[in-house]
Design an enzyme around this catalytic site. Structure first.
Site, PDB file in Angstrom:
ATOM      1  N   GLN A  91       0.844  -1.196   0.000  1.00 57.19           N
ATOM      2  CA  GLN A  91       0.000   0.000   0.000  1.00 57.19           C
ATOM      3  C   GLN A  91       0.878   1.244   0.000  1.00 57.19           C
ATOM      4  O   GLN A  91       0.383   2.347  -0.205  1.00 57.19           O
ATOM      5  CB  GLN A  91      -0.910   0.024   1.238  1.00 57.19           C
ATOM      6  CG  GLN A  91      -1.862  -1.150   1.353  1.00 57.19           C
ATOM      7  CD  GLN A  91      -2.607  -1.117   2.672  1.00 57.19           C
ATOM      8  OE1 GLN A  91      -3.683  -0.513   2.794  1.00 57.19           O
ATOM      9  NE2 GLN A  91      -2.028  -1.738   3.679  1.00 57.19           N
ATOM     10  N   HIS A 109      -1.318   1.427  -4.418  1.00 53.68           N
ATOM     11  CA  HIS A 109      -1.758   2.822  -4.214  1.00 53.68           C
ATOM     12  C   HIS A 109      -0.897   3.804  -4.992  1.00 53.68           C
ATOM     13  O   HIS A 109      -0.936   5.011  -4.709  1.00 53.68           O
ATOM     14  CB  HIS A 109      -1.726   3.175  -2.712  1.00 53.68           C
ATOM     15  CG  HIS A 109      -2.823   2.508  -1.938  1.00 53.68           C
ATOM     16  ND1 HIS A 109      -2.845   2.476  -0.580  1.00 53.68           N
ATOM     17  CD2 HIS A 109      -3.923   1.839  -2.346  1.00 53.68           C
ATOM     18  CE1 HIS A 109      -3.916   1.826  -0.167  1.00 53.68           C
ATOM     19  NE2 HIS A 109      -4.587   1.417  -1.219  1.00 53.68           N
TER      20      HIS A 109
HETATM   21  N1  APR Z   1       6.437  -2.511  12.787  1.00 52.38           N
HETATM   22  C1  APR Z   1       5.246  -3.082  12.475  1.00 52.38           C
HETATM   23  N2  APR Z   1       4.073  -2.394  12.442  1.00 52.38           N
HETATM   24  C2  APR Z   1       4.139  -1.084  12.743  1.00 52.38           C
HETATM   25  C3  APR Z   1       5.342  -0.418  13.075  1.00 52.38           C
HETATM   26  C4  APR Z   1       6.521  -1.198  13.087  1.00 52.38           C
HETATM   27  N3  APR Z   1       7.716  -0.667  13.398  1.00 52.38           N
HETATM   28  N4  APR Z   1       5.050   0.888  13.339  1.00 52.38           N
HETATM   29  C5  APR Z   1       3.725   1.036  13.161  1.00 52.38           C
HETATM   30  N5  APR Z   1       3.175  -0.142  12.819  1.00 52.38           N
HETATM   31  C6  APR Z   1       1.765  -0.443  12.514  1.00 52.38           C
HETATM   32  C7  APR Z   1       0.779   0.371  13.309  1.00 52.38           C
HETATM   33  O1  APR Z   1       0.472  -0.298  14.512  1.00 52.38           O
HETATM   34  C8  APR Z   1      -0.422   0.412  12.355  1.00 52.38           C
HETATM   35  O2  APR Z   1      -1.281  -0.692  12.597  1.00 52.38           O
HETATM   36  O3  APR Z   1       1.561  -0.095  11.157  1.00 52.38           O
HETATM   37  C9  APR Z   1       0.197   0.273  10.973  1.00 52.38           C
HETATM   38  C10 APR Z   1       0.159   1.557  10.171  1.00 52.38           C
HETATM   39  O4  APR Z   1      -1.181   1.862   9.937  1.00 52.38           O
HETATM   40  P1  APR Z   1      -1.554   3.167   9.073  1.00 52.38           P
HETATM   41  O5  APR Z   1      -0.789   4.338   9.593  1.00 52.38           O
HETATM   42  O6  APR Z   1      -3.054   3.220   9.022  1.00 52.38           O
HETATM   43  O7  APR Z   1      -0.982   2.868   7.621  1.00 52.38           O
HETATM   44  P2  APR Z   1      -1.600   1.893   6.534  1.00 52.38           P
HETATM   45  O8  APR Z   1      -2.321   0.757   7.183  1.00 52.38           O
HETATM   46  O9  APR Z   1      -0.511   1.559   5.589  1.00 52.38           O
HETATM   47  O10 APR Z   1      -2.670   2.839   5.778  1.00 52.38           O
HETATM   48  C11 APR Z   1      -3.330   2.269   4.669  1.00 52.38           C
HETATM   49  O11 APR Z   1      -4.346   4.402   4.215  1.00 52.38           O
HETATM   50  O12 APR Z   1      -4.009   6.656   4.256  1.00 52.38           O
HETATM   51  C12 APR Z   1      -4.146   5.569   3.405  1.00 52.38           C
HETATM   52  O13 APR Z   1      -3.262   5.242   1.258  1.00 52.38           O
HETATM   53  C13 APR Z   1      -2.890   5.365   2.595  1.00 52.38           C
HETATM   54  O14 APR Z   1      -1.782   3.287   2.045  1.00 52.38           O
HETATM   55  C14 APR Z   1      -2.351   4.023   3.104  1.00 52.38           C
HETATM   56  C15 APR Z   1      -3.592   3.342   3.656  1.00 52.38           C
END
Ligand code: APR
Length: 235
Positions: A91, A109
């Protein structure tokens, strides 16, 4: 996990967190202080093209200051050494999987290091700033935009992703909150296909209850250990 042959991996912002790229929904989340609606929708692009283009110019420029981490490199080892089918669906729009060397990879994405023509659909690699109204080399329309899939737009390669999930034995989700569809629905599709499902995430996500196995921890630690186990048949 009994001898998976075909693996699909989904990654989210969490796999890039240890490289120094902020996640979206964590504390002090990304978006440079902008509300998501300000910078990641077709409406925002029409309403304030300078803001949206500048936001992605900043994120593209920031890529030079970060490096792939142990989780990215472990997935490259899996890509190189795994004899079965493997598809890494990210993503993320950063280029860390690409720079680490993943080959069987797709960005659902879009990518910061790419540009899209809103008039003819031409996509091409792009580095540096992308001013609004830049002319498309293919059709010459002043219609180049960041090659980012905005909310409300269809992600790339959905048919290929769904086919891969329907024929996989193991679906692994790494570093994603399970907050955004269609990616958040992939685990259900995998379960429907009879695949085993594994989540590797720093904390419980919106989808944790839907995984057969959900392991909590940092990707930089969990992913290399999991790849070692898969490659030695001990996963
Ligand atoms: N190791 C593993 N997981 C982690 C770490 C780490 N070091 N740091 C953070 N996380 C986890 C968090 O707990 C959270 O569940 O990664 C996740 C990040 O979630 P989001 O910030 O929501 O990102 P993501 O899931 O990729 O968002 C999906 O949303 O905004 C849109 O297009 C954008 O691709 C993105 C999509």
């Amino acid at each position: 996990m009994t001898d998976p042959r075909n693996i699909v991996i989904l990654t989210g912002a969490g796999i890039s967190a240890e490289s120094g790229i902020a996640t979206f929904r964590g504390p002090g989340g990304l978006w440079e202080g902008h509300r998501v609606e300000d910078v990641c929708t077709p409406q925002a692009l029409r309403a304030d093209p300078d803001l949206v283009h500048r936001f992605y110019d900043l994120r593209r420029a920031a890529l030079t200051r970060v490096e792939p981490n142990a989780a990215h490199h472990a997935l490259v080892r899996l890509d190189r050494d795994w004899a079965g089918d493997l598809l890494l669906v990210t993503q993320n729009v950063d280029d860390l999987h690409d720079r680490a060397g993943s080959r069987r990879l797709l960005h659902m994405h879009g990518e910061l290091k790419s540009r899209l023509c809103a008039a003819c659909g031409d996509r091409a690699p792009h580095d540096g700033d992308l001013p609004p109204g830049s002319a498309c080399p293919a059709c010459h329309a002043p219609a180049l935009r960041p090659d980012i899939v905005f909310f409300g737009e269809m992600p790339y390669a959905m048919e290929r992703i769904e086919d891969a999930i329907l024929s996989c034995d193991l679906f692994v989700s790494i570093g994603t909150s399970g907050a955004v569809y269609p990616a958040a629905g992939f685990v259900e599709l995998a379960r429907h296909a009879g695949a085993a499902t594994l989540e590797l995430n720093l904390e419980r996500s919106a989808g944790s209850a839907r995984f057969d196995d959900s392991r909590l921890g940092a990707a930089g630690t969990l992913v290399p250990a999991w790849v070692d186990a898969v490659l030695t048949g001990a996963a």
